[in-house]
Motif scaffolding. Structure first.
Motif, PDB file in Angstrom:
ATOM      1  N   LYS A   1      32.834  40.012  32.413  1.00 47.92           N
ATOM      2  CA  LYS A   1      33.083  39.527  33.779  1.00 47.92           C
ATOM      3  C   LYS A   1      34.433  39.621  34.261  1.00 47.92           C
ATOM      4  O   LYS A   1      34.719  40.037  35.589  1.00 47.92           O
ATOM      5  CB  LYS A   1      33.029  37.895  33.527  1.00 47.92           C
ATOM      6  N   ARG A   2      35.429  39.972  33.421  1.00 53.51           N
ATOM      7  CA  ARG A   2      36.724  40.188  33.818  1.00 53.51           C
ATOM      8  C   ARG A   2      36.905  41.459  34.718  1.00 53.51           C
ATOM      9  O   ARG A   2      37.463  41.778  35.679  1.00 53.51           O
ATOM     10  CB  ARG A   2      38.029  40.083  32.783  1.00 53.51           C
ATOM     11  N   VAL A   3      36.151  42.500  33.797  1.00 52.88           N
ATOM     12  CA  VAL A   3      36.149  43.830  34.386  1.00 52.88           C
ATOM     13  C   VAL A   3      35.489  44.020  35.769  1.00 52.88           C
ATOM     14  O   VAL A   3      35.972  44.519  36.724  1.00 52.88           O
ATOM     15  CB  VAL A   3      35.723  44.712  33.539  1.00 52.88           C
ATOM     16  N   PHE A   4      34.317  43.271  36.018  1.00 53.76           N
ATOM     17  CA  PHE A   4      33.190  43.353  36.941  1.00 53.76           C
ATOM     18  C   PHE A   4      34.105  42.580  38.078  1.00 53.76           C
ATOM     19  O   PHE A   4      33.646  43.195  39.146  1.00 53.76           O
ATOM     20  CB  PHE A   4      31.820  42.891  36.490  1.00 53.76           C
ATOM     21  N   GLU A   5      34.469  41.608  37.793  1.00 51.04           N
ATOM     22  CA  GLU A   5      35.473  40.764  38.883  1.00 51.04           C
ATOM     23  C   GLU A   5      36.295  41.655  39.578  1.00 51.04           C
ATOM     24  O   GLU A   5      36.741  41.749  40.655  1.00 51.04           O
ATOM     25  CB  GLU A   5      35.938  39.537  38.484  1.00 51.04           C
ATOM     26  N   PHE A   6      37.189  42.469  38.615  1.00 50.85           N
ATOM     27  CA  PHE A   6      38.263  43.411  39.003  1.00 50.85           C
ATOM     28  C   PHE A   6      37.621  44.445  39.935  1.00 50.85           C
ATOM     29  O   PHE A   6      38.014  44.786  41.343  1.00 50.85           O
ATOM     30  CB  PHE A   6      38.867  43.873  37.945  1.00 50.85           C
ATOM     31  N   GLY A   7      36.642  45.002  39.486  1.00 50.04           N
ATOM     32  CA  GLY A   7      36.037  46.149  40.441  1.00 50.04           C
ATOM     33  C   GLY A   7      35.536  45.695  41.725  1.00 50.04           C
ATOM     34  O   GLY A   7      35.504  46.511  42.482  1.00 50.04           O
ATOM     35  N   THR A   8      34.863  44.443  41.488  1.00 50.48           N
ATOM     36  CA  THR A   8      34.008  43.947  42.823  1.00 50.48           C
ATOM     37  C   THR A   8      35.371  43.812  43.860  1.00 50.48           C
ATOM     38  O   THR A   8      35.105  43.841  44.948  1.00 50.48           O
ATOM     39  CB  THR A   8      33.349  42.785  42.518  1.00 50.48           C
ATOM     40  N   ASN A   9      36.324  42.928  43.373  1.00 52.48           N
ATOM     41  CA  ASN A   9      37.627  42.700  44.483  1.00 52.48           C
ATOM     42  C   ASN A   9      38.154  44.101  44.759  1.00 52.48           C
ATOM     43  O   ASN A   9      38.513  43.949  46.005  1.00 52.48           O
ATOM     44  CB  ASN A   9      38.596  41.815  43.456  1.00 52.48           C
ATOM     45  N   TYR A  10      38.330  44.806  44.022  1.00 53.17           N
ATOM     46  CA  TYR A  10      38.889  46.156  44.542  1.00 53.17           C
ATOM     47  C   TYR A  10      38.023  46.761  45.645  1.00 53.17           C
ATOM     48  O   TYR A  10      38.472  47.309  46.766  1.00 53.17           O
ATOM     49  CB  TYR A  10      38.870  47.125  43.487  1.00 53.17           C
ATOM     50  N   TYR A  11      36.496  46.914  45.373  1.00 53.37           N
ATOM     51  CA  TYR A  11      35.522  47.323  46.392  1.00 53.37           C
ATOM     52  C   TYR A  11      35.486  46.607  47.624  1.00 53.37           C
ATOM     53  O   TYR A  11      35.747  47.245  48.723  1.00 53.37           O
ATOM     54  CB  TYR A  11      34.179  47.470  45.737  1.00 53.37           C
ATOM     55  N   ILE A  12      35.709  45.327  47.728  1.00 55.35           N
ATOM     56  CA  ILE A  12      35.450  44.498  48.871  1.00 55.35           C
ATOM     57  C   ILE A  12      36.819  44.366  49.643  1.00 55.35           C
ATOM     58  O   ILE A  12      37.001  44.030  50.680  1.00 55.35           O
ATOM     59  CB  ILE A  12      35.128  42.967  48.439  1.00 55.35           C
ATOM     60  N   ASP A  13      37.911  44.927  48.834  1.00 59.97           N
ATOM     61  CA  ASP A  13      39.194  44.760  49.623  1.00 59.97           C
ATOM     62  C   ASP A  13      39.219  45.791  50.712  1.00 59.97           C
ATOM     63  O   ASP A  13      39.110  47.102  50.597  1.00 59.97           O
ATOM     64  CB  ASP A  13      40.384  45.195  48.629  1.00 59.97           C
ATOM     65  N   PRO A  14      39.451  45.512  52.030  1.00 59.61           N
ATOM     66  CA  PRO A  14      39.210  46.354  53.129  1.00 59.61           C
ATOM     67  C   PRO A  14      40.442  47.538  53.218  1.00 59.61           C
ATOM     68  O   PRO A  14      40.327  48.697  53.816  1.00 59.61           O
ATOM     69  CB  PRO A  14      39.492  45.551  54.278  1.00 59.61           C
ATOM     70  N   SER A  15      41.619  47.164  52.326  1.00 59.49           N
ATOM     71  CA  SER A  15      42.489  48.216  52.424  1.00 59.49           C
ATOM     72  C   SER A  15      42.513  49.219  51.645  1.00 59.49           C
ATOM     73  O   SER A  15      43.100  50.394  51.392  1.00 59.49           O
ATOM     74  CB  SER A  15      43.944  47.510  52.085  1.00 59.49           C
ATOM     75  N   LYS A  16      41.462  49.350  50.687  1.00 57.53           N
ATOM     76  CA  LYS A  16      41.218  50.238  49.548  1.00 57.53           C
ATOM     77  C   LYS A  16      40.336  51.277  50.002  1.00 57.53           C
ATOM     78  O   LYS A  16      39.447  51.286  50.709  1.00 57.53           O
ATOM     79  CB  LYS A  16      40.662  49.654  48.320  1.00 57.53           C
TER      80      LYS A  16
END
Length: 332
Positions: free
Chosen positions: A12-27
Protein backbone atom coordinates in the motif's frame (compact mmCIF):
# COMPACT_ATOMS: atom_id res chain seq x y z
CA UNK A 1 17.88 -12.10 9.13
CA UNK A 2 18.88 -11.42 5.54
CA UNK A 3 15.33 -11.55 4.20
CA UNK A 4 11.97 -9.94 4.92
CA UNK A 5 8.46 -10.94 3.91
CA UNK A 6 6.74 -7.90 2.48
CA UNK A 7 3.25 -7.17 3.81
CA UNK A 8 0.08 -5.67 2.39
CA UNK A 9 0.90 -2.43 4.23
CA UNK A 10 4.26 -2.31 2.47
CA UNK A 11 2.54 -2.70 -0.90
CA UNK A 12 0.00 0.00 0.00
CA UNK A 13 2.82 2.36 0.89
CA UNK A 14 4.48 1.85 -2.49
CA UNK A 15 1.30 2.05 -4.55
CA UNK A 16 0.23 5.20 -2.73
CA UNK A 17 3.59 6.76 -3.55
CA UNK A 18 3.34 5.81 -7.23
CA UNK A 19 -0.25 7.06 -7.48
CA UNK A 20 0.59 10.37 -5.80
CA UNK A 21 3.54 10.80 -8.15
CA UNK A 22 1.37 10.13 -11.20
CA UNK A 23 -1.46 12.42 -10.13
CA UNK A 24 0.89 15.33 -9.30
CA UNK A 25 0.43 17.81 -12.19
CA UNK A 26 4.01 19.04 -11.86
CA UNK A 27 5.53 15.63 -12.59
CA UNK A 28 6.62 14.71 -16.10
CA UNK A 29 5.30 11.22 -16.86
CA UNK A 30 6.81 10.76 -20.31
CA UNK A 31 9.29 7.93 -20.81
CA UNK A 32 12.98 8.81 -20.56
CA UNK A 33 14.00 6.92 -23.68
CA UNK A 34 10.90 6.95 -25.88
CA UNK A 35 9.48 10.33 -24.91
CA UNK A 36 5.98 8.83 -25.04
CA UNK A 37 3.45 9.59 -22.30
CA UNK A 38 3.09 6.92 -19.62
CA UNK A 39 -0.13 5.98 -17.87
CA UNK A 40 -0.62 5.06 -14.24
CA UNK A 41 0.29 1.41 -14.89
CA UNK A 42 3.66 2.32 -16.38
CA UNK A 43 4.44 4.70 -13.51
CA UNK A 44 3.56 2.03 -10.95
CA UNK A 45 5.77 -0.47 -12.79
CA UNK A 46 8.62 2.05 -12.75
CA UNK A 47 8.48 2.50 -8.97
CA UNK A 48 7.07 -0.71 -7.46
CA UNK A 49 10.06 -3.06 -7.60
CA UNK A 50 12.61 -0.48 -6.49
CA UNK A 51 10.51 0.94 -3.65
CA UNK A 52 9.54 -2.50 -2.33
CA UNK A 53 13.24 -3.39 -2.33
CA UNK A 54 14.00 -0.25 -0.31
CA UNK A 55 11.32 -1.16 2.23
CA UNK A 56 12.67 -4.70 2.47
CA UNK A 57 16.16 -3.39 3.27
CA UNK A 58 14.72 -0.92 5.78
CA UNK A 59 12.94 -3.75 7.62
CA UNK A 60 15.99 -6.04 7.55
CA UNK A 61 18.17 -3.29 9.01
CA UNK A 62 15.61 -2.58 11.73
CA UNK A 63 15.51 -6.28 12.62
CA UNK A 64 19.28 -6.23 13.12
CA UNK A 65 19.10 -3.13 15.30
CA UNK A 66 15.72 -2.45 16.85
CA UNK A 67 16.97 0.77 18.45
CA UNK A 68 17.23 2.45 15.06
CA UNK A 69 14.61 3.41 12.50
CA UNK A 70 15.68 3.97 8.92
CA UNK A 71 13.88 6.72 7.03
CA UNK A 72 13.40 6.27 3.29
CA UNK A 73 12.46 8.91 0.75
CA UNK A 74 8.73 8.54 0.11
CA UNK A 75 7.98 12.25 -0.27
CA UNK A 76 6.79 13.69 -3.56
CA UNK A 77 9.19 16.57 -4.06
CA UNK A 78 8.93 19.47 -6.44
CA UNK A 79 11.37 19.31 -9.32
CA UNK A 80 13.70 21.91 -7.80
CA UNK A 81 13.83 19.91 -4.54
CA UNK A 82 14.98 16.67 -6.15
CA UNK A 83 18.62 15.97 -5.24
CA UNK A 84 21.07 13.09 -5.52
CA UNK A 85 20.50 11.68 -2.04
CA UNK A 86 21.10 8.29 -0.42
CA UNK A 87 18.20 5.85 -0.32
CA UNK A 88 18.32 5.93 3.49
CA UNK A 89 17.79 9.64 4.13
CA UNK A 90 17.78 9.76 7.92
CA UNK A 91 18.14 7.57 10.98
CA UNK A 92 15.93 7.95 14.03
CA UNK A 93 17.70 6.89 17.20
CA UNK A 94 16.50 7.58 20.76
CA UNK A 95 13.98 10.11 19.46
CA UNK A 96 16.76 11.97 17.65
CA UNK A 97 16.72 12.31 13.89
CA UNK A 98 20.15 12.41 12.28
CA UNK A 99 21.80 12.04 8.91
CA UNK A 100 23.36 8.64 8.18
CA UNK A 101 27.11 8.18 8.46
CA UNK A 102 27.14 6.10 5.26
CA UNK A 103 25.78 6.77 1.80
CA UNK A 104 23.61 3.74 0.97
CA UNK A 105 22.36 3.01 -2.54
CA UNK A 106 19.74 0.23 -2.73
CA UNK A 107 19.36 -1.70 -5.97
CA UNK A 108 17.11 -4.56 -7.02
CA UNK A 109 18.73 -7.51 -8.73
CA UNK A 110 16.78 -10.41 -10.19
CA UNK A 111 17.76 -14.07 -10.32
CA UNK A 112 18.39 -13.73 -14.06
CA UNK A 113 20.69 -10.72 -13.79
CA UNK A 114 24.26 -11.67 -14.63
CA UNK A 115 26.02 -8.50 -13.49
CA UNK A 116 25.85 -5.91 -10.73
CA UNK A 117 27.25 -2.41 -10.90
CA UNK A 118 26.56 1.11 -12.08
CA UNK A 119 27.10 3.33 -15.05
CA UNK A 120 30.22 5.45 -14.72
CA UNK A 121 28.00 8.54 -14.63
CA UNK A 122 25.88 7.14 -11.77
CA UNK A 123 28.96 6.16 -9.79
CA UNK A 124 30.57 9.58 -10.13
CA UNK A 125 27.31 11.28 -9.09
CA UNK A 126 27.02 9.07 -6.00
CA UNK A 127 30.62 9.75 -4.97
CA UNK A 128 30.11 13.50 -5.32
CA UNK A 129 26.88 13.37 -3.33
CA UNK A 130 28.42 11.21 -0.59
CA UNK A 131 31.19 13.69 0.11
CA UNK A 132 33.39 12.26 2.86
CA UNK A 133 30.93 9.46 3.72
CA UNK A 134 31.70 5.90 2.67
CA UNK A 135 29.46 4.51 -0.08
CA UNK A 136 27.80 1.10 0.04
CA UNK A 137 25.55 -0.47 -2.58
CA UNK A 138 23.07 -3.09 -1.41
CA UNK A 139 21.71 -5.47 -4.04
CA UNK A 140 18.56 -7.32 -3.03
CA UNK A 141 16.10 -9.59 -4.81
CA UNK A 142 12.34 -9.99 -4.46
CA UNK A 143 11.04 -13.50 -4.98
CA UNK A 144 7.53 -14.95 -4.87
CA UNK A 145 5.91 -18.38 -5.04
CA UNK A 146 4.30 -18.85 -8.43
CA UNK A 147 1.20 -20.76 -9.50
CA UNK A 148 2.08 -23.76 -11.70
CA UNK A 149 5.61 -22.39 -12.24
CA UNK A 150 4.19 -19.46 -14.18
CA UNK A 151 6.21 -16.34 -13.23
CA UNK A 152 3.49 -14.07 -14.61
CA UNK A 153 1.25 -15.07 -11.71
CA UNK A 154 3.59 -13.24 -9.31
CA UNK A 155 3.45 -9.88 -11.04
CA UNK A 156 3.63 -7.45 -8.11
CA UNK A 157 0.79 -5.27 -9.35
CA UNK A 158 -1.35 -8.31 -10.13
CA UNK A 159 -0.88 -9.82 -6.66
CA UNK A 160 -1.66 -6.49 -5.00
CA UNK A 161 -4.83 -5.98 -7.04
CA UNK A 162 -5.94 -9.53 -6.20
CA UNK A 163 -5.43 -8.82 -2.50
CA UNK A 164 -7.59 -5.68 -2.49
CA UNK A 165 -10.18 -6.83 -5.04
CA UNK A 166 -13.75 -7.07 -3.78
CA UNK A 167 -14.81 -10.50 -5.06
CA UNK A 168 -18.47 -9.54 -4.72
CA UNK A 169 -17.91 -7.07 -7.55
CA UNK A 170 -15.11 -8.60 -9.61
CA UNK A 171 -12.77 -11.60 -9.83
CA UNK A 172 -10.58 -10.26 -12.63
CA UNK A 173 -7.34 -10.49 -10.65
CA UNK A 174 -7.95 -13.82 -8.90
CA UNK A 175 -5.77 -15.57 -11.50
CA UNK A 176 -2.70 -14.12 -9.80
CA UNK A 177 -0.95 -15.67 -6.81
CA UNK A 178 -1.85 -14.63 -3.30
CA UNK A 179 0.22 -11.70 -2.13
CA UNK A 180 3.65 -13.09 -1.32
CA UNK A 181 7.01 -11.44 -1.79
CA UNK A 182 10.27 -11.94 0.05
CA UNK A 183 13.09 -9.41 -0.07
CA UNK A 184 16.55 -10.91 0.37
CA UNK A 185 19.96 -9.26 0.48
CA UNK A 186 22.16 -10.78 -2.22
CA UNK A 187 25.27 -8.58 -2.28
CA UNK A 188 26.71 -5.63 -0.38
CA UNK A 189 29.62 -3.87 -2.05
CA UNK A 190 31.49 -0.69 -1.22
CA UNK A 191 32.60 1.98 -3.65
CA UNK A 192 36.13 0.61 -3.20
CA UNK A 193 34.91 -2.86 -4.21
CA UNK A 194 33.40 -1.42 -7.37
CA UNK A 195 36.57 0.48 -8.21
CA UNK A 196 38.85 -2.50 -7.51
CA UNK A 197 36.85 -5.44 -8.87
CA UNK A 198 34.50 -4.08 -11.54
CA UNK A 199 35.43 -4.31 -15.19
CA UNK A 200 35.14 -1.06 -17.18
CA UNK A 201 32.72 -1.96 -19.96
CA UNK A 202 33.00 1.02 -22.26
CA UNK A 203 30.30 2.48 -24.44
CA UNK A 204 29.99 0.42 -27.61
CA UNK A 205 31.27 -2.80 -26.04
CA UNK A 206 29.11 -5.92 -25.82
CA UNK A 207 27.44 -7.25 -22.69
CA UNK A 208 28.21 -10.94 -22.17
CA UNK A 209 26.69 -14.04 -20.65
CA UNK A 210 28.52 -15.14 -17.49
CA UNK A 211 27.52 -18.83 -17.39
CA UNK A 212 30.35 -19.60 -19.75
CA UNK A 213 30.58 -23.39 -19.69
CA UNK A 214 27.50 -25.42 -20.57
CA UNK A 215 27.65 -29.21 -20.34
CA UNK A 216 27.15 -31.10 -23.61
CA UNK A 217 26.80 -34.75 -24.67
CA UNK A 218 29.70 -36.61 -26.27
CA UNK A 219 27.43 -37.49 -29.21
CA UNK A 220 27.73 -33.84 -30.29
CA UNK A 221 31.35 -34.58 -31.27
CA UNK A 222 31.79 -38.33 -31.68
CA UNK A 223 29.72 -40.98 -33.42
CA UNK A 224 30.21 -44.73 -33.76
CA UNK A 225 32.20 -43.96 -36.91
CA UNK A 226 34.56 -41.55 -35.11
CA UNK A 227 34.73 -37.76 -35.14
CA UNK A 228 31.65 -36.03 -36.52
CA UNK A 229 32.04 -34.23 -39.85
CA UNK A 230 31.16 -30.78 -38.45
CA UNK A 231 34.19 -30.85 -36.12
CA UNK A 232 36.84 -28.61 -37.70
CA UNK A 233 39.78 -29.12 -35.35
CA UNK A 234 40.81 -30.85 -32.10
CA UNK A 235 43.85 -29.86 -30.04
CA UNK A 236 44.90 -31.81 -26.95
CA UNK A 237 46.59 -30.32 -23.89
CA UNK A 238 48.04 -32.58 -21.19
CA UNK A 239 48.77 -31.30 -17.67
CA UNK A 240 48.33 -27.75 -18.90
CA UNK A 241 49.00 -24.96 -16.39
CA UNK A 242 49.01 -21.52 -17.94
CA UNK A 243 46.99 -18.87 -19.75
CA UNK A 244 44.99 -19.31 -22.93
CA UNK A 245 42.71 -17.11 -25.03
CA UNK A 246 39.52 -19.03 -25.77
CA UNK A 247 37.82 -18.32 -29.07
CA UNK A 248 34.12 -17.50 -29.37
CA UNK A 249 34.24 -19.41 -32.63
CA UNK A 250 37.01 -20.34 -35.05
CA UNK A 251 39.27 -17.30 -35.34
CA UNK A 252 36.86 -14.95 -33.51
CA UNK A 253 37.72 -13.29 -30.20
CA UNK A 254 35.87 -10.62 -28.16
CA UNK A 255 36.79 -6.94 -28.47
CA UNK A 256 39.23 -7.01 -25.54
CA UNK A 257 41.75 -9.71 -24.66
CA UNK A 258 40.85 -9.63 -20.94
CA UNK A 259 37.43 -11.09 -21.74
CA UNK A 260 38.75 -14.28 -23.34
CA UNK A 261 42.00 -14.73 -21.37
CA UNK A 262 41.78 -17.66 -18.94
CA UNK A 263 44.15 -19.29 -16.49
CA UNK A 264 43.60 -23.01 -17.06
CA UNK A 265 44.89 -26.00 -15.13
CA UNK A 266 44.30 -29.63 -16.16
CA UNK A 267 44.21 -31.97 -19.15
CA UNK A 268 41.69 -31.31 -21.90
CA UNK A 269 40.95 -31.07 -25.60
CA UNK A 270 39.79 -27.94 -27.41
CA UNK A 271 37.23 -28.91 -30.05
CA UNK A 272 36.40 -26.39 -32.76
CA UNK A 273 33.16 -26.38 -34.68
CA UNK A 274 32.16 -23.73 -37.16
CA UNK A 275 30.19 -21.62 -34.69
CA UNK A 276 31.57 -22.56 -31.27
CA UNK A 277 34.49 -23.71 -29.19
CA UNK A 278 34.13 -26.77 -26.90
CA UNK A 279 36.21 -28.40 -24.16
CA UNK A 280 36.52 -32.12 -23.51
CA UNK A 281 37.94 -32.66 -20.02
CA UNK A 282 40.30 -35.63 -19.72
CA UNK A 283 40.92 -34.63 -16.09
CA UNK A 284 39.27 -32.21 -13.71
CA UNK A 285 39.91 -28.75 -15.11
CA UNK A 286 39.92 -25.33 -13.41
CA UNK A 287 39.41 -22.25 -15.60
CA UNK A 288 39.74 -18.76 -14.09
CA UNK A 289 39.14 -15.34 -15.56
CA UNK A 290 39.56 -11.98 -13.81
CA UNK A 291 36.18 -10.78 -15.13
CA UNK A 292 33.96 -13.87 -15.01
CA UNK A 293 35.37 -15.79 -12.04
CA UNK A 294 36.32 -19.43 -11.46
CA UNK A 295 34.84 -22.48 -13.19
CA UNK A 296 35.33 -26.10 -12.09
CA UNK A 297 34.94 -28.51 -15.01
CA UNK A 298 34.65 -32.25 -14.37
CA UNK A 299 36.68 -35.10 -15.83
CA UNK A 300 35.10 -37.03 -18.74
CA UNK A 301 32.60 -34.26 -19.46
CA UNK A 302 32.16 -31.97 -22.46
CA UNK A 303 31.39 -28.25 -22.26
CA UNK A 304 30.61 -25.54 -24.77
CA UNK A 305 32.40 -22.22 -24.31
CA UNK A 306 29.31 -20.07 -24.08
CA UNK A 307 30.75 -16.56 -24.49
CA UNK A 308 27.69 -15.01 -26.10
CA UNK A 309 26.19 -11.55 -25.90
CA UNK A 310 23.13 -10.75 -23.78
CA UNK A 311 19.88 -9.27 -25.04
CA UNK A 312 18.63 -8.17 -28.43
CA UNK A 313 20.88 -5.12 -28.44
CA UNK A 314 24.02 -6.05 -26.47
CA UNK A 315 25.90 -2.87 -27.39
CA UNK A 316 26.27 -0.68 -24.31
CA UNK A 317 25.12 2.92 -24.63
CA UNK A 318 27.21 4.24 -21.72
CA UNK A 319 30.44 3.56 -19.87
CA UNK A 320 29.79 1.05 -17.09
CA UNK A 321 31.46 -0.56 -14.10
CA UNK A 322 30.15 -4.12 -13.75
CA UNK A 323 31.03 -7.11 -11.57
CA UNK A 324 29.98 -10.61 -12.59
CA UNK A 325 27.79 -12.27 -9.97
CA UNK A 326 29.52 -15.52 -10.87
CA UNK A 327 32.81 -14.02 -9.76
CA UNK A 328 31.35 -13.23 -6.33
CA UNK A 329 29.88 -16.71 -6.01
CA UNK A 330 33.01 -18.54 -7.20
CA UNK A 331 35.04 -20.32 -4.58
CA UNK A 332 38.52 -18.82 -4.05
Amino acid sequence: MKYYKLTLEDFKRVFEFGTNYYIDPSKNTTGRTTGEPRGLGAILDAFTLGKLTEIGIEKIFTEFNKNKFYILDFDIKSNNQVMDEPDILHIKEKENLRNPNLFVEIKNTSENDRWIGLTEEQFNTIKRSAGSNKVYMIYASIRSQTINNNPKTTDLTGMFLKEIEDKNKSEIFQKFANLNAECKIEFIISSSDLENFAYPFERGMNMYETNLFEEKKSSSFYSKDGIRKDVLDIKEYKDFNGTMNLEIEKGLYPEKEDISKFEIRGSFKIIQKRKKCFIECTSNVVAKNDIFGKFDLEKNKFYSFNLVTLGRDPKLKRNNLFISKKRFLSSP
